[in-house]
Design an enzyme around this catalytic site. Structure first.
Site, short mmCIF file in Angstrom:
data_model
loop_
_atom_site.label_atom_id
_atom_site.label_comp_id
_atom_site.label_asym_id
_atom_site.label_seq_id
_atom_site.Cartn_x
_atom_site.Cartn_y
_atom_site.Cartn_z
N GLY A 144 34.73 71.83 14.68
CA GLY A 144 33.72 72.56 15.43
C GLY A 144 32.89 71.64 16.31
NE ARG A 164 33.46 66.82 11.39
CZ ARG A 164 33.12 67.92 10.72
NH1 ARG A 164 33.92 68.96 10.72
NH2 ARG A 164 31.97 67.98 10.08
NE ARG A 224 37.04 76.34 10.76
CZ ARG A 224 35.94 75.59 10.70
NH1 ARG A 224 35.80 74.56 11.54
NH2 ARG A 224 35.00 75.84 9.80
CB ILE A 225 39.66 69.43 10.57
CG1 ILE A 225 39.51 69.00 12.03
CG2 ILE A 225 41.08 69.24 10.12
CD1 ILE A 225 39.85 67.56 12.28
CD GLU A 259 35.77 79.65 8.46
OE1 GLU A 259 36.07 78.86 9.36
OE2 GLU A 259 35.87 80.90 8.58
CG ASP A 292 26.28 73.29 2.76
OD1 ASP A 292 25.12 72.87 2.85
OD2 ASP A 292 27.11 73.25 3.69
#
Length: 236
Positions: A21, A25, A88-89, A180, A205
């Protein structure tokens, strides 16, 4: 050719794109892991890079936050740039404390409170699921690296703040393990346009207990997830 949200040239992206996202990153992954990494798009500071990893051409590009943003970028990558595989990571919050902080989680299916898939599917419920080959490749790669993963279901939430009362109990009862914000959209976009997608997440979390990683850690660490995704990508 450029799209409204991507200014890369034709052929700039590899067939497989890793998608975090966070644009920072994406930059970190490119600079740390890819050889000859080249910045190929930077519209709105959403960075995309292409380089090689262990001899395989790969790309990494951010998708932003939420289903609308992720759907825009995955649609344009697939339709306009010929991308075949999306990995997706990202991060997720665990619904129950039996899933531990920093644990790797592979998303098999994605439920959502968003209406976007109903809009795509004539107002019916759509089963947004990972591509099995990609999912199996990720799980097998983690096992080869000696890394534990949990495979299960995610809830792709439209709201980061304002979870409905008792929602965690409902998710837990229906075996939805983590929350998510993107995969229900990414999985349906990939299916709609004939591509493949899977999500590998790091638990950032534990929602019921309040345990959490820092924003800096979410941006700069989570190396296990990156290594699994990269080594899985070169097998595709």
């Amino acid at each position: 050719m450029a799209t409204p949200h991507i200014n890369a040239k034709d052929g700039a992206f590899a067939e497989t794109v890793l998608m975090p996202g966070d644009p920072l990153r994406a930059q970190l992954i490119a600079e740390t892991f890819l050889e000859g990494a080249e910045l190929v798009t930077n519209v709105r500071n959403v960075f995309g890079y292409t380089g090689t990893y262990k001899g395989k051409r790969l790309s990494v590009m951010a998708h932003g936050m939420g289903i609308p943003s992720a759907s825009i970028y995955t649609t344009e990558l697939i339709k306009d740039y010929g991308v075949k595989n999306i990995i997706r990571i990202g991060s997720c919050g665990a619904v129950t404390p039996d899933i531990k902080l920093r644990e790797l989680f592979v998303a098999m299916g994605a439920s959502t409170d968003s209406k976007v898939n109903r809009m795509r599917f004539n107002d019916h419920d759509y089963a947004a699921i990972a591509d099995y080959t990609l999912l199996r490749t990720v799980v097998d790669t983690a096992a080869e690296q000696g890394k534990k993963v949990t495979v299960g279901n995610v809830f792709s939430a439209d709201l980061f703040y304002g979870v409905q009362p008792n929602m965690l109990d409902v998710l837990s009862k229906l075996q939805v393990n983590v929350i998510e914000m993107e995969l229900a959209g990414i999985y349906s976009v990939a299916a709609q346009y004939g591509a493949r997608a899977v999500g590998i997440l790091t638990v950032s979390d534990i929602i019921p207990t309040g345990e959490a990683t820092s924003a800096e850690e979410r941006q700069t660490s989570f190396r296990d997830m990156m290594e699994v995704a990269l080594d899985a990508a070169i097998k595709l």
